[in-house]
Design an enzyme around this catalytic site. Sequence first.
Site, mmCIF file in Angstrom:
data_model
loop_
_atom_site.group_PDB
_atom_site.id
_atom_site.type_symbol
_atom_site.label_atom_id
_atom_site.label_comp_id
_atom_site.label_asym_id
_atom_site.label_seq_id
_atom_site.Cartn_x
_atom_site.Cartn_y
_atom_site.Cartn_z
ATOM 1 N N HIS A 22 33.724 55.233 29.245
ATOM 2 C CA HIS A 22 35.173 54.996 29.127
ATOM 3 C C HIS A 22 35.770 55.907 28.047
ATOM 4 C CE1 HIS A 22 34.129 50.612 30.397
ATOM 5 N NE2 HIS A 22 34.718 51.188 31.432
ATOM 6 N N LYS A 46 38.061 35.179 35.228
ATOM 7 C CA LYS A 46 36.795 35.744 34.747
ATOM 8 C C LYS A 46 36.524 35.225 33.343
ATOM 9 C CE LYS A 46 36.277 40.190 37.089
ATOM 10 N NZ LYS A 46 36.218 41.636 36.867
ATOM 11 N N ARG A 95 32.148 57.910 38.702
ATOM 12 C CA ARG A 95 30.838 58.277 38.173
ATOM 13 C C ARG A 95 29.939 58.849 39.255
ATOM 14 N NH1 ARG A 95 30.194 52.334 35.949
ATOM 15 N NH2 ARG A 95 31.078 52.170 38.028
ATOM 16 N N SER A 133 29.659 48.751 32.167
ATOM 17 C CA SER A 133 29.700 47.632 31.215
ATOM 18 C C SER A 133 28.684 46.566 31.615
ATOM 19 C CB SER A 133 31.103 47.016 31.188
ATOM 20 O OG SER A 133 32.045 47.978 30.796
HETATM 21 O O1 PNS Z 1 37.036 47.922 35.021
HETATM 22 P P1 PNS Z 1 37.290 47.417 36.397
HETATM 23 O O2 PNS Z 1 36.915 45.959 36.476
HETATM 24 O O3 PNS Z 1 36.647 48.259 37.453
HETATM 25 O O4 PNS Z 1 38.881 47.518 36.664
HETATM 26 C C1 PNS Z 1 39.468 47.036 37.860
HETATM 27 C C2 PNS Z 1 41.012 46.995 37.735
HETATM 28 C C3 PNS Z 1 41.427 46.251 36.499
HETATM 29 C C4 PNS Z 1 41.541 48.404 37.690
HETATM 30 C C5 PNS Z 1 41.547 46.281 39.014
HETATM 31 O O5 PNS Z 1 40.841 45.088 39.212
HETATM 32 C C6 PNS Z 1 43.044 45.966 38.932
HETATM 33 O O6 PNS Z 1 43.857 46.855 38.971
HETATM 34 N N1 PNS Z 1 43.387 44.660 38.792
HETATM 35 C C7 PNS Z 1 44.753 44.218 38.653
HETATM 36 C C8 PNS Z 1 45.232 43.445 39.901
HETATM 37 C C9 PNS Z 1 45.677 44.414 40.963
HETATM 38 O O7 PNS Z 1 46.614 45.175 40.826
HETATM 39 N N2 PNS Z 1 44.961 44.371 42.108
HETATM 40 C C10 PNS Z 1 45.206 45.249 43.242
HETATM 41 C C11 PNS Z 1 44.459 46.572 43.029
HETATM 42 S S1 PNS Z 1 44.516 47.533 44.473
#
Ligand code: PNS
Length: 167
Positions: A22, A46, A95, A133
């Site tokens: 990150h 979560k 990645r 993570s």
């Molecule tokens: O670190 P992560 O868990 O891969 O991040 C995922 C994240 C936070 C980018 C994704 O879950 C997100 O954008 N969540 C917010 C809710 C949302 O907008 N969902 C629709 C995404 S298409």
Amino acid sequence: MPNNLKRVAIYPGSFDPLTNGHVDIIERGARIFDVIIVAILVNAEKSPLFSKEERVAIVKEVFKVRPNVEVDTFDGLLVDYAARREANVIVRGLRAVSDFEVEFQMALMNRRLDPNIETVFMMPAEQYSYISSRLIKEVFSLGGRVRGLVPDSVEQRLREKQAAVRP
Ligand code: PNS
């Protein structure tokens, strides 16, 4: 520079915890955009290892000398948050090919929800391409070394959490 001329990017994620992968993406983003906002998802469903406050504090510590790196938290739809912050770019790290499918889906869904927001993918340095993570937490909890894979402050906090559970 007036706010509407600034290239503001959002780098969203769970960051539970922040890894050196990150950090690498944030540094790359900070060289390209005027402002990069590290946006930590606060998901009530979560139960993260690191609290919202801890995750914010870690990013602040690591990027204290980088004035164009901001940290914030959000819940709800990412595109709504990006619009509130007047950001029209979402940065995501890729990645490996295995990341592509889910990232592709999210990017297209986000574009459908708000066509003004563009997703930009960045590749971390190769030495971080296998870090996540989830793996960091697993390896550390089983006694493996995570030095060099996470910022020192994250390693320290992992140790403190372990000591609190197993004094
Ligand atoms: O670190 P992560 O868990 O891969 O991040 C995922 C994240 C936070 C980018 C994704 O879950 C997100 O954008 N969540 C917010 C809710 C949302 O907008 N969902 C629709 C995404 S298409």
